[in-house]
Enzyme design. Structure first.
Site, PDB file in Angstrom:
ATOM      1  N   CYS A   2     -21.629 -11.786 -10.828  1.00 29.06           N
ATOM      2  CA  CYS A   2     -21.619 -12.065 -12.257  1.00 29.06           C
ATOM      3  C   CYS A   2     -20.751 -13.227 -12.647  1.00 29.06           C
ATOM      4  CB  CYS A   2     -21.080 -10.868 -12.991  1.00 29.06           C
ATOM      5  SG  CYS A   2     -19.348 -10.697 -12.624  1.00 29.06           S
ATOM      6  N   ASP A  99     -25.258 -13.075   1.076  1.00 28.74           N
ATOM      7  CA  ASP A  99     -25.164 -14.532   1.113  1.00 28.74           C
ATOM      8  C   ASP A  99     -23.716 -14.986   1.008  1.00 28.74           C
ATOM      9  OD1 ASP A  99     -25.081 -13.572  -1.512  1.00 28.74           O
ATOM     10  OD2 ASP A  99     -26.059 -15.325  -2.373  1.00 28.74           O
ATOM     11  N   SER A 368     -36.987 -18.697 -14.732  1.00 27.28           N
ATOM     12  CA  SER A 368     -37.113 -19.280 -16.066  1.00 27.28           C
ATOM     13  C   SER A 368     -37.459 -20.762 -15.938  1.00 27.28           C
ATOM     14  CB  SER A 368     -35.797 -19.092 -16.835  1.00 27.28           C
ATOM     15  OG  SER A 368     -35.897 -19.577 -18.153  1.00 27.28           O
ATOM     16  N   GLY A 369     -38.107 -21.318 -16.972  1.00 26.20           N
ATOM     17  CA  GLY A 369     -38.677 -22.658 -16.887  1.00 26.20           C
ATOM     18  C   GLY A 369     -37.781 -23.799 -17.319  1.00 26.20           C
TER      19      GLY A 369
END
Length: 599
Positions: A2, A99, A368-369
Site C-alpha cells: 500500500c 516480488d 486503467s487507461g
C-alpha cells in the site's frame, strides 16, 4: 503493498515514533497488514495491500539477515518470476514467492543497475546495515510517488504528503514556485516541488542515496527518446500498428501478474475498452469491469454508460455501474481532498475516489487507461504542435495558448505580491524542457513533457491517491516503459491522424467494436463541479472568503470577489473553472490543517 514510509533519523531522535505516525496516516493504503523495523537510527515502516504472495512470507518491511539489508516496496514488479529464475541461477536462494524479495536480491546482485531490469511500477527503499546508507528509487514513469522532508536533522520519506505532515515539524509555508506552476501550468507542479516549502518529491526514473549524515544525491536512470531510429526507418504504417498492438498486448499481460483477480476501470472510451478486449484475448474470463456516472447538472450529461455497456456486453464481463447522486458527492468531496497528496483541481478526482471505494469491495487490482492520450497524441493541442515543426518558439507559444490556465501577468492580478516569483518560472520551465536533448520537433517536445511531467503530476498522481486510499491497486498498461519508448519513435503523423490517437484507433479496430472507437472524445463527467451553484458554490465561497483564507492572504480580495460574482464565467483555455482552481487549493490547505500566514 500500500505505501512505504521511512525515516532516516539522527541517533538522538525517535525514528520509530515518526514512522508510527506516518504509518497510521496511510492505513487506508494497506489494510492487509503493517510492520516497522527500527535499528535505533533508521526505521522502515510499511502498510500492506497483499497482491503477490498473500501469506506472511510476503510481509514487509522485509529483512535479509545474510545480506544485512531491509526493504520496503510500494507497487509491483511484473517480471519478478523471470528475475527470480535468473537470480537463482546466480546462486541466490529465496524464502518467499514475493516480488519484494526478488527486488532485494536483484539489488544485492546488480546494485543500481537492477532498476533497469524491473518491469513495473514501484517506489522502494533499501537500508544497508553495513554502510548505514539508504537507497530510494522511483519507477520510470512515476506511477508510484516518493515524498520527502528534512525535519530537525532527520530525513523522512513517505508515499503520501499527508503522512509526512502527520509526523509533525514540516515547514508548511507556500512554495512560490509551486504556486506559479499550479496557477499557470494547468495545476501541474513538477518534481521536485510541492505546494509546501518543506516537502519535496523524487522525480520519476530517479534513484537517491541518503548518506548517514542525511546528505542526498540523485541520479536519473532512464528517459524516453523521441524520433524514429534507423532500425525502424523503413517501417510501414502497418508495421507500426503490428508493433504497437504486440507491445500493448504484452503490457496488459504483464499487469495480470497477481495472486488475486485483476479487474478494469471501464469508462467506455477507446483506452479502457482496449484493455478489456486484450484481457479477453489473453484468456481472462468473467472480467470484473466498473463504471461510474453522476446526475446531470447544468444541462450536461453525467455518465457515459451507453459506451461502457457496449464493451461489457460484447465481452460478457461482470459489469458494475456506480450511480452517484449529488447528495452523496458533496460529503465525498471532503474525503477525496483529505487523501490528496497535493491539490488536484481536476473534477474527476472525486469520481475516482467514489469509484475506488466501490471497486475495492470486489477486487484488489484493476487496470486503467491513464496515459494513452499523452503517449499517443489524443489531445486537441497536438495537431498544431505538429504544424510547428522544429521551431521551438512557435511550439512553446502554441503549447501555452492551449494548455496554460493563465499568463504570469494574469496570475499577478489574482495572487498577492509576496507570493509572486519575480519571473515566469512556468514558461521558463517548459522552454527549458522543450530545448533539452531527446526531442527535436514541436509535437515530440509536447508529447515528451506531457508523458513524463504532466501525466505524472496530474492524472497518474490522481489515480494513485484515489485508488490507494481505498486499498485498491491501479495498473496502467499505456505507461509501460517499453510501449512508451515505442510510441515515442512512431511517426507523429500516425499518432495525430483521425483527430488524435489515429494509430491506436487502428489497433483498436482489431480488438473492440468500432462504435466505441469512433465516438466523440469523452472525459470523466462531474457536472456539479464544472457548474458551481447551490451547496457546491457555498462551499467554495466559505473556503475562499472565510477568516482562515483571509489570514493566509494568498489571493487579492478584490480579484476573489470578482470571481465569486460570476462563478461559472471565468474559464481556462481547457474549460476549467478558475474559481474552482483557487477554491480547491484553499480547501486542500484547510483540510490538512495548514492555517495561518502562508509566507
Amino acid at each position: 503493498m500500500c505505501g512505504q514510509i521511512s525515516t532516516v533519523q539522527a541517533p538522538h531522535g525517535d525514528a520509530k515514533a515518526a514512522v508510527e505516525a506516518m504509518s497510521k496516516a496511510m492505513a487506508g493504503r494497506g489494510p492487509d497488514g503493517d510492520g516497522i523495523i527500527d535499528d535505533g537510527r533508521v526505521a522502515l515502516g510499511h502498510q500492506r495491500l497483499a497482491v503477490i504472495d498473500l501469506g506472511e512470507t510476503g510481509a514487509q518491511p522485509m529483512h535479509d539477515p545474510d545480506m544485512r539489508m531491509t526493504i520496503v516496496l510500494n507497487g509491483a514488479i511484473y517480471n519478478y518470476e523471470e528475475l527470480r529464475e535468473e537470480l537463482h541461477g546466480r546462486g541466490h536462494t529465496f524464502h518467499s514467492s514475493s516480488d519484494t524479495e526478488v527486488v532485494l536480491k536483484a539489488f544485492a546482485e546488480w546494485r543500481e543497475k537492477a532498476l533497469e531490469k524491473f518491469q513495473g511500477m514501484f517506489a522502494l527503499a533499501i537500508h544497508e546495515e553495513e554502510s548505514g546508507r539508504v537507497f530510494i528509487a522511483r519507477d520510470r514513469m512515476g506511477v508510484r510517488p516518493v515524498y520527502f522532508a528534512e525535519v530537525d536533522g532527520a530525513f523522512r520519506f513517505a508515499s503520501t504528503l499527508p503522512a509526512l505532515l502527520a509526523a509533525g515539524g514540516i515547514d508548511t509555508r507556500i512554495d512560490p514556485v509551486a504556486l506559479n506552476h499550479y496557477m499557470t501550468f494547468h495545476a501541474v507542479v513538477p518534481s521536485p516541488f510541492t505546494m509546501l516549502q518543506g516537502v519535496r518529491k523524487l522525480p520519476p526514473a530517479t534513484y537517491m542515496w541518503v548518506e548517514t549524515d542525511g546528505s542526498q544525491t540523485q541520479t536519473q536512470y532512464w528517459q524516453p527518446l523521441y524520433g524514429t531510429g534507423e532500425d525502424k526507418a523503413d517501417w510501414s504504417e502497418t508495421d507500426w500498428q503490428d508493433a504497437i498492438y504486440d507491445s500493448l498486448r504484452e503490457a496488459v499481460r504483464r499487469r495480470l501478474a497477481a495472486d488475486v483477480p485483476v479487474g478494469v476501470l471501464l469508462s467506455g472510451g477507446l483506452d479502457s475498452s482496449l484493455i478489456v478486449g486484450l484481457m479477453d484475448e489473453l484468456g481472462q474470463k468473467d472480467i470484473e469491469t466498473f463504471s461510474i456516472g453522476f446526475e446531470s447538472f447544468g444541462g450536461e450529461e453525467g455518465d457515459e454508460f451507453k459506451y461502457s455497456d457496449v464493451i461489457a456486453e460484447h465481452f460478457k464481463t461482470n459489469h458494475h455501474q456506480l450511480r452517484i447522486s449529488t447528495d452523496r458527492m458533496l460529503p465525498a468531496l471532503d474525503e477525496a481532498i483529505g487523501v490528496m497528496s497535493e491539490p488536484m483541481v481536476s473534477h474527476d478526482a472525486v469520481a475516482f475516489y467514489l469509484l475506488s471505494q466501490e471497486v475495492a469491495k470486489h477486487v484488489k487490482v484493476v487496470q486503467s487507461g491513464q496515459g494513452a492520450d499523452e503517449v499517443f497524441a489524443g489531445y486537441h493541442w497536438y495537431p498544431p504542435m505538429y504544424e510547428a515543426g522544429d521551431d521551438v518558439e512557435a511550439a512553446l507559444a502554441s503549447y501555452q495558448q492551449s494548455f496554460f490556465d493563465r499568463s504570469y501577468e494574469e496570475m499577478g492580478q489574482l495572487v498577492s505580491p509576496q507570493f509572486m516569483t519575480g519571473s515566469d518560472v512556468s514558461t521558463e520551465y517548459v522552454d527549458a524542457h522543450f530545448r533539452s536533448p531527446g526531442a527535436t520537433t514541436g509535437i515530440d517536445r509536447a508529447l515528451r513533457i506531457d508523458t513524463t511531467i504532466m501525466a505524472v503530476d496530474d492524472p497518474v498522481k490522481r489515480v494513485d491517491n484515489m485508488t490507494m486510499a481505498a486499498g485498491l491497486e491501479a495498473r496502467m498498461p499505456f505507461l509501460d516503459h517499453d510501449l512508451v519508448q515505442l510510441a515515442a519513435e512512431c511517426p507523429a503523423e500516425y499518432k495525430t491522424a483521425q483527430e488524435g490517437k489515429g494509430i491506436l484507433k487502428e489497433v483498436g479496430r482489431r480488438v473492440i467494436p468500432s462504435e466505441v472507437i469512433d465516438r466523440p472524445k469523452g472525459y470523466f463527467p462531474v457536472p456539479a463541479l464544472k457548474h458551481l451553484q447551490g451547496p457546491y458554490l457555498e462551499k467554495v465561497r466559505e473556503a475562499i472568503s472565510g477568516q482562515v483564507a483571509r489570514d493566509r492572504g494568498l489571493f487579492q480580495p478584490a480579484a476573489v470577489e470578482a470571481l465569486l460574482e460570476a462563478p461559472n464565467d471565468n474559464l481556462t483555455p481547457l474549460r476549467g473553472n478558475r474559481l474552482w482552481q483557487i477554491a480547491l487549493l484553499e480547501l486542500w490547505l484547510q483540510n490538512h490543517g495548514i492555517t495561518g500566514p502562508a509566507a
